[in-house]
Write an enzyme that holds these catalytic residues in place. Sequence first.
Site, PDB file in Angstrom:
ATOM      1  CB  CYS A  37      -0.899  -0.042   1.233  1.00 15.19           C
ATOM      2  SG  CYS A  37      -1.750   1.497   1.604  1.00 15.19           S
ATOM      3  CB  CYS A  40       0.321   1.894   4.044  1.00 14.07           C
ATOM      4  SG  CYS A  40      -1.383   1.323   3.929  1.00 14.07           S
TER       5      CYS A  40
END
Length: 116
Positions: A37, A40
Amino acid sequence: MPAHSSRPVDSITEQTFAERVLQTERPVLVQFWATWCHPCRMVTPIVEQLAAEQSDHLDVVKVDLDEEPGLAAQLGITSVPAFVVYNGGQPTGGWVGAVPKHVLEEKLNSILRGGG
């Protein structure tokens, strides 16, 4: 400055979740993330900085969805990055998505003050 001011953001598991999040007196910010991600990875340094700055009154931990899919499913986490604030062992608020540091601080402080 407290001695634990440089407390790292520990990765927790389904086995350590209760001890680190549900059974602590301090508020806890849980970051749900995944290595694949990109948002993230962008927000993680911000979360680590926030953890260091607020370590006198807040614990910050992270959960890798790929390593802990059961825990994520149990908690209803379907998107990352996701953040949930626990206080007294109960989820008191949260949000999904990477945000700039000032927005993350505003959201966190609002939840800690009881504004959800």
